[in-house]
Design an enzyme around this catalytic site. Sequence first.
Site, short mmCIF file in Angstrom:
data_model
loop_
_atom_site.label_atom_id
_atom_site.label_comp_id
_atom_site.label_asym_id
_atom_site.label_seq_id
_atom_site.Cartn_x
_atom_site.Cartn_y
_atom_site.Cartn_z
CB SER A 24 -14.01 11.55 9.62
OG SER A 24 -13.24 10.63 10.38
CG HIS A 80 -9.94 14.46 7.85
ND1 HIS A 80 -10.80 14.19 6.68
CD2 HIS A 80 -9.68 13.05 8.68
CE1 HIS A 80 -11.09 13.08 6.95
NE2 HIS A 80 -10.67 12.27 8.12
CD GLU A 122 -11.01 16.79 3.98
OE1 GLU A 122 -11.36 15.82 4.82
OE2 GLU A 122 -11.91 16.92 3.10
CG ASN A 153 -14.86 10.66 5.41
OD1 ASN A 153 -14.68 9.64 4.80
ND2 ASN A 153 -14.19 11.22 6.25
N1 CAA Z 1 2.94 2.13 8.80
C1 CAA Z 1 4.23 2.27 8.22
N2 CAA Z 1 4.05 1.91 6.73
C2 CAA Z 1 3.16 1.12 6.38
C3 CAA Z 1 1.93 0.96 7.23
C4 CAA Z 1 1.69 1.56 8.45
N3 CAA Z 1 0.86 1.45 9.27
N4 CAA Z 1 1.01 0.55 6.34
C5 CAA Z 1 1.57 0.26 5.09
N5 CAA Z 1 2.92 0.74 5.01
C6 CAA Z 1 3.98 0.79 3.97
C7 CAA Z 1 4.43 -0.30 3.62
O1 CAA Z 1 5.58 -0.99 4.46
C8 CAA Z 1 4.85 -0.21 2.32
O2 CAA Z 1 6.05 0.44 2.01
P1 CAA Z 1 6.83 0.39 0.80
O3 CAA Z 1 6.19 1.41 -0.12
O4 CAA Z 1 8.11 1.24 1.32
O5 CAA Z 1 6.82 -0.76 0.39
C9 CAA Z 1 3.52 0.82 1.88
O6 CAA Z 1 3.17 1.15 2.99
C10 CAA Z 1 2.57 -0.22 0.95
O7 CAA Z 1 1.94 -1.20 1.84
P2 CAA Z 1 2.07 -2.82 1.70
O8 CAA Z 1 2.96 -3.04 0.31
O9 CAA Z 1 2.09 -3.63 2.71
O10 CAA Z 1 0.64 -2.83 1.20
P3 CAA Z 1 -0.18 -2.25 0.03
O11 CAA Z 1 0.43 -1.82 -1.09
O12 CAA Z 1 -1.36 -2.82 -0.14
O13 CAA Z 1 -0.64 -0.73 0.70
C11 CAA Z 1 -2.16 0.57 1.79
C12 CAA Z 1 -1.29 -0.64 1.84
C13 CAA Z 1 -1.21 1.88 1.94
C14 CAA Z 1 -2.77 0.68 3.09
C15 CAA Z 1 -3.12 0.71 0.63
O14 CAA Z 1 -3.91 -0.49 0.56
C16 CAA Z 1 -3.96 1.95 0.49
O15 CAA Z 1 -3.35 3.01 0.01
N6 CAA Z 1 -4.99 1.67 0.85
C17 CAA Z 1 -6.08 2.86 0.86
C18 CAA Z 1 -5.96 3.60 1.99
C19 CAA Z 1 -6.99 4.78 1.86
O16 CAA Z 1 -7.89 4.91 1.09
N7 CAA Z 1 -7.05 5.38 3.17
C20 CAA Z 1 -7.95 6.53 3.31
C21 CAA Z 1 -8.78 5.89 4.10
S1 CAA Z 1 -10.09 7.17 4.65
C22 CAA Z 1 -9.75 7.73 5.74
O17 CAA Z 1 -8.65 7.56 6.63
C23 CAA Z 1 -10.46 9.19 6.65
C24 CAA Z 1 -11.61 8.92 6.90
O18 CAA Z 1 -12.04 10.08 7.30
C25 CAA Z 1 -12.39 7.61 6.97
#
Ligand code: CAA
Length: 281
Positions: free
Chosen positions: A117, A138, A150, A188
């Site tokens: 990250s 990433h 990324e 990040n």
């Molecule tokens: N596997 C498969 N599908 C998944 C899943 C998983 N682990 N998690 C969520 N989904 C799917 C759901 O089934 C749903 O599908 P549909 O659109 O077909 O209905 C969709 O994703 C949305 O999920 P939910 O309806 O359950 O819940 P939500 O709308 O609250 O979305 C989320 C969940 C996608 C996690 C959303 O909250 C989100 O985008 N959060 C922000 C995530 C983010 O910012 N990630 C980056 C983090 S930083 C990083 O990763 C890098 C680093 O270096 C730190």
Amino acid sequence: MNISVIGAGQMGAGIAQVFAAAGHNVSLNDINQAAIDRGIAAIASSLDRIVRKEKITEDDKNATLARIAGYTDLAEGVGKADLVIEAATENVDLKLKIFAQLDSLAPAAAPLATNTSSISITKIAAATKRPEKVIGMHFMNPVPVMKLVEVIRGYATDDATTKLVMDLSRELGKTPTEVNDYPGFVANRILMPMINEAITTLFEGVAGVEEIDTVMKLGMAHPMGPLQLADYIGLDTCLAILNVMKDGFGRAHHQPSPLLVNMVMAGKLGRKSGEGFYDYS
Ligand code: CAA
């Protein structure tokens, strides 16, 4: 292609899943069988979710799982790799050790990618004799859902390695974005100061956890508030990334909030430990 993924945690399992779903053979490597079993169980439950949404069939799910094999012996797990992707803990010494091992065990032609990250790709590459084939790939969490990869070029990364990783990311249905190798890269560098500021806002008593998250969710249309997102990423990972940027840039806004440091010391790491800013027990 034969893809070897190193680390069967949250990110490694997600990466293994998307490559296997796209038809690649995946070897999933970790230091013990229990970690591999947990990773494969997480993949199965993510695929179940996609089956329930009727985006894939039960047969697709089983075919994806059948393309993933677990290994605790690294030599076996990477011996036939066309591409290795490391997704171990965000710890520089650990990554340097893993890359030195990968360099001696993986085929000489195989590019070695890291899902780090924030840690320098150039530094990781210097632990190998093939720095031109070392690159950052990433993925974002949750890997099956998030569209971004990324792609980070180290000082020596060559065009062929970059093209391979860009093309493969597109084949997975992702949008690859090429960036240069400076601490925290782009994702990040911009995300973590926001999360850190949210924690400081809580620490200084300006507002409560839910209030801070509600402001950012409803006010800025973020899918998750910054404290909920910090729990989701893991507070130890957030702290490690902030420390890499603090050391790399020496700027005040990368200084981790004392509350974040305390919570990590107390073992409150967010979702994975059952408690962070929210309670998941
Ligand atoms: N596997 C498969 N599908 C998944 C899943 C998983 N682990 N998690 C969520 N989904 C799917 C759901 O089934 C749903 O599908 P549909 O659109 O077909 O209905 C969709 O994703 C949305 O999920 P939910 O309806 O359950 O819940 P939500 O709308 O609250 O979305 C989320 C969940 C996608 C996690 C959303 O909250 C989100 O985008 N959060 C922000 C995530 C983010 O910012 N990630 C980056 C983090 S930083 C990083 O990763 C890098 C680093 O270096 C730190």
